[in-house]
Write a protein that holds these residues in place. Structure first.
Motif, PDB file in Angstrom:
ATOM      1  N   PHE A  45     -13.888   9.539   3.114  1.00  0.00           N
ATOM      2  CA  PHE A  45     -13.304   8.511   3.853  1.00  0.00           C
ATOM      3  C   PHE A  45     -12.546   7.844   3.135  1.00  0.00           C
ATOM      4  O   PHE A  45     -11.656   7.171   3.552  1.00  0.00           O
ATOM      5  N   GLU A  46     -12.936   7.581   1.889  1.00  0.00           N
ATOM      6  CA  GLU A  46     -11.869   6.831   1.002  1.00  0.00           C
ATOM      7  C   GLU A  46     -10.620   7.486   0.971  1.00  0.00           C
ATOM      8  O   GLU A  46      -9.591   6.791   0.825  1.00  0.00           O
ATOM      9  N   VAL A  47     -10.521   8.711   0.894  1.00  0.00           N
ATOM     10  CA  VAL A  47      -9.285   9.677   0.991  1.00  0.00           C
ATOM     11  C   VAL A  47      -8.402   9.236   1.918  1.00  0.00           C
ATOM     12  O   VAL A  47      -7.307   8.998   2.171  1.00  0.00           O
ATOM     13  N   ILE A  48      -9.186   9.286   3.108  1.00  0.00           N
ATOM     14  CA  ILE A  48      -8.505   9.128   4.547  1.00  0.00           C
ATOM     15  C   ILE A  48      -8.028   7.740   4.677  1.00  0.00           C
ATOM     16  O   ILE A  48      -6.857   7.564   5.220  1.00  0.00           O
ATOM     17  N   VAL A  49      -8.766   6.804   4.458  1.00  0.00           N
ATOM     18  CA  VAL A  49      -8.273   5.268   4.541  1.00  0.00           C
ATOM     19  C   VAL A  49      -6.640   5.152   3.752  1.00  0.00           C
ATOM     20  O   VAL A  49      -6.106   4.416   3.751  1.00  0.00           O
ATOM     21  N   GLN A  50      -6.870   5.642   2.441  1.00  0.00           N
ATOM     22  CA  GLN A  50      -5.748   5.668   1.539  1.00  0.00           C
ATOM     23  C   GLN A  50      -4.617   6.145   2.007  1.00  0.00           C
ATOM     24  O   GLN A  50      -3.309   5.674   1.854  1.00  0.00           O
ATOM     25  N   LEU A  51      -4.716   7.429   2.938  1.00  0.00           N
ATOM     26  CA  LEU A  51      -3.717   7.905   3.589  1.00  0.00           C
ATOM     27  C   LEU A  51      -2.950   7.071   4.486  1.00  0.00           C
ATOM     28  O   LEU A  51      -1.661   6.830   4.971  1.00  0.00           O
ATOM     29  N   GLY A  52      -4.016   6.263   5.351  1.00  0.00           N
ATOM     30  CA  GLY A  52      -3.443   5.136   6.226  1.00  0.00           C
ATOM     31  C   GLY A  52      -2.583   4.186   5.496  1.00  0.00           C
ATOM     32  O   GLY A  52      -1.645   3.828   5.857  1.00  0.00           O
ATOM     33  N   SER A  53      -2.904   3.805   4.317  1.00  0.00           N
ATOM     34  CA  SER A  53      -2.333   2.575   3.649  1.00  0.00           C
ATOM     35  C   SER A  53      -0.868   3.203   3.111  1.00  0.00           C
ATOM     36  O   SER A  53       0.070   2.563   3.229  1.00  0.00           O
ATOM     37  N   ILE A  54      -0.735   4.571   2.759  1.00  0.00           N
ATOM     38  CA  ILE A  54       0.363   5.129   2.144  1.00  0.00           C
ATOM     39  C   ILE A  54       1.381   5.467   3.253  1.00  0.00           C
ATOM     40  O   ILE A  54       2.460   5.301   3.225  1.00  0.00           O
ATOM     41  N   LEU A  55       0.784   5.621   4.483  1.00  0.00           N
ATOM     42  CA  LEU A  55       1.691   5.792   5.825  1.00  0.00           C
ATOM     43  C   LEU A  55       2.410   4.579   5.934  1.00  0.00           C
ATOM     44  O   LEU A  55       3.542   4.199   6.290  1.00  0.00           O
ATOM     45  N   ALA A  56       1.730   3.404   5.751  1.00  0.00           N
ATOM     46  CA  ALA A  56       2.472   2.118   5.805  1.00  0.00           C
ATOM     47  C   ALA A  56       3.642   1.823   4.968  1.00  0.00           C
ATOM     48  O   ALA A  56       4.692   1.457   5.179  1.00  0.00           O
ATOM     49  N   VAL A  57       3.259   2.540   3.759  1.00  0.00           N
ATOM     50  CA  VAL A  57       4.537   2.284   2.841  1.00  0.00           C
ATOM     51  C   VAL A  57       5.877   3.079   3.210  1.00  0.00           C
ATOM     52  O   VAL A  57       6.933   2.544   3.169  1.00  0.00           O
ATOM     53  N   VAL A  58       5.522   4.258   3.746  1.00  0.00           N
ATOM     54  CA  VAL A  58       6.325   5.123   4.133  1.00  0.00           C
ATOM     55  C   VAL A  58       7.243   4.326   5.531  1.00  0.00           C
ATOM     56  O   VAL A  58       8.680   4.441   5.572  1.00  0.00           O
ATOM     57  N   PHE A  59       6.517   3.845   6.303  1.00  0.00           N
ATOM     58  CA  PHE A  59       6.778   2.895   7.501  1.00  0.00           C
ATOM     59  C   PHE A  59       7.911   1.928   7.078  1.00  0.00           C
ATOM     60  O   PHE A  59       9.055   1.638   7.562  1.00  0.00           O
ATOM     61  N   VAL A  60       7.399   1.008   5.952  1.00  0.00           N
ATOM     62  CA  VAL A  60       8.248  -0.094   5.637  1.00  0.00           C
ATOM     63  C   VAL A  60       9.454   0.478   4.770  1.00  0.00           C
ATOM     64  O   VAL A  60      10.605  -0.250   4.974  1.00  0.00           O
ATOM     65  N   PHE A  61       9.555   1.462   4.035  1.00  0.00           N
ATOM     66  CA  PHE A  61      10.406   1.796   3.097  1.00  0.00           C
ATOM     67  C   PHE A  61      11.077   2.963   3.444  1.00  0.00           C
ATOM     68  O   PHE A  61      11.558   3.725   2.562  1.00  0.00           O
ATOM     69  N   TRP A  62      11.103   3.432   4.737  1.00  0.00           N
ATOM     70  CA  TRP A  62      11.487   4.785   5.316  1.00  0.00           C
ATOM     71  C   TRP A  62      13.198   5.007   4.883  1.00  0.00           C
ATOM     72  O   TRP A  62      13.590   6.067   4.328  1.00  0.00           O
ATOM     73  N   LYS A  63      13.940   3.912   5.142  1.00  0.00           N
ATOM     74  CA  LYS A  63      15.233   4.045   4.603  1.00  0.00           C
ATOM     75  C   LYS A  63      15.467   4.591   3.259  1.00  0.00           C
ATOM     76  O   LYS A  63      16.129   5.294   2.805  1.00  0.00           O
ATOM     77  N   ARG A  64      14.881   3.638   2.334  1.00  0.00           N
ATOM     78  CA  ARG A  64      14.786   4.020   0.729  1.00  0.00           C
ATOM     79  C   ARG A  64      14.459   5.353   0.462  1.00  0.00           C
ATOM     80  O   ARG A  64      14.952   6.161  -0.381  1.00  0.00           O
ATOM     81  N   ILE A  65      13.303   5.717   0.937  1.00  0.00           N
ATOM     82  CA  ILE A  65      12.691   7.063   0.633  1.00  0.00           C
ATOM     83  C   ILE A  65      13.461   8.080   1.183  1.00  0.00           C
ATOM     84  O   ILE A  65      13.587   9.131   0.343  1.00  0.00           O
ATOM     85  N   LEU A  66      13.999   8.040   2.321  1.00  0.00           N
ATOM     86  CA  LEU A  66      15.068   8.971   2.852  1.00  0.00           C
ATOM     87  C   LEU A  66      16.380   8.945   2.007  1.00  0.00           C
ATOM     88  O   LEU A  66      16.930  10.182   1.788  1.00  0.00           O
ATOM     89  N   SER A  67      16.653   7.905   1.533  1.00  0.00           N
ATOM     90  CA  SER A  67      17.824   7.838   0.542  1.00  0.00           C
ATOM     91  C   SER A  67      17.821   8.590  -0.768  1.00  0.00           C
ATOM     92  O   SER A  67      18.429   9.352  -1.295  1.00  0.00           O
ATOM     93  N   ILE A  68      16.407   8.779  -1.363  1.00  0.00           N
ATOM     94  CA  ILE A  68      16.074   9.171  -2.514  1.00  0.00           C
ATOM     95  C   ILE A  68      16.227  10.629  -2.336  1.00  0.00           C
ATOM     96  O   ILE A  68      16.391  11.290  -3.327  1.00  0.00           O
TER      97      ILE A  68
END
Length: 267
Positions: A45-68
């Motif tokens: 469960f701890e692993v699953i919720v961490q993936l939820g948090s990291i998806l939020a990072v991708v959502f917020v920084f999607w332009k920067r991540i795609l640029s990289i």
């Protein structure tokens, strides 16, 4: 009860994953209080919720991540012109993977409230030291001004986060301040470095424990994942605005108070 646990721990994960207070430490402590610990189900469960948090990072920084990744060209008016490259990220995460692989079994044996208390205090001391010893005039005011040397330095500090309760964000933010970044830049670089690290670590744990799960676990996992994603999405934006105003001292003091409370009421 699964739904309630999923919501509570999802909120805890979302609020603490990207603040310098240790999400792992809070998850261990709250899970202990809820009686939801020490099982494969709880660990997964701890692993699953961490993936939820990291998806939020991708959502917020999607332009920067795609640029990289070379899949998006940032405009000049946006934060930089793509000078932050994937090589910066690789250099930043390499020490974490090397130390994590070497000491994996040892680290897994450290997940306990006692270790969390020690790490909360040690991490708080590092944060105070970083705040008072940081460079008065940072040379990395944006992500695109980060050098390879600074990326490596921040990556080395990130290794402290292998110890439960130390806080990956606290370690990297402290390191960033000590090697010439400002608060916002260090925070953003830490967020972006978290994506490959958390995906790899969570993916490994999920694959190892997959056979122990059942369909009846889905309500718990889905609730925790969605709650962590929504809360983290709000917390990331809030933290980036907050960290430039209050700095690290309040977070360090919070860690000391939390360590004392855990010592008194749990240990």
């Amino acid at each position: 009860m699964d739904i309630i646990i999923g919501i509570i721990l999802g909120i805890v994960e979302g609020l603490t994953e990207f603040a310098p207070v240790s999400s792992t430490g809070h998850m261990i402590l709250v899970g202990h209080l809820l009686g939801f610990d020490g099982t494969v189900r709880a660990t997964t469960f701890e692993v699953i919720v961490q993936l939820g948090s990291i998806l939020a990072v991708v959502f917020v920084f999607w332009k920067r991540i795609l640029s990289i990744l070379g899949l998006y060209k940032m405009e000049a008016k946006e934060q930089g012109a793509g000078k932050l490259r994937y090589t910066h990220i690789l250099i930043g995460i390499l020490p974490f993977f090397i130390f994590g692989a070497i000491f994996y079994d040892f680290i897994k044996g450290l997940f306990s409230p006692q270790i969390v208390v020690i790490s909360l205090i040690a991490g708080g001391v590092l944060m105070l030291a970083a705040e008072f010893l940081r460079t008065p005039k940072p040379n990395a005011m944006t992500l695109d001004q980060i050098t390879y040397k600074q990326a490596l330095g921040m990556g080395l500090f990130q290794c402290f986060a292998l110890i439960p309760g130390f806080s990956r964000m606290g370690a990297t933010l402290s390191g960033g301040l000590l090697i010439g970044m400002n608060h916002k830049t260090a925070s953003e670089f830490s967020f972006i470095m978290a994506v490959p690290i958390m995906v790899a670590a969570s993916g490994k744990d999920l694959l190892e424990n997959w056979s122990h799960l059942s369909v009846s676990d889905l309500p718990l996992f889905i609730t925790g994942f969605l709650t962590a994603f929504i809360v983290a999405l709000i917390a990331i934006k809030f933290f980036l605005n907050l960290i430039n105003k209050i700095k690290l001292v309040p977070f360090a003091l919070y860690r000391f108070v939390l360590a004392i409370l855990v010592w008194i009421f749990i240990l």
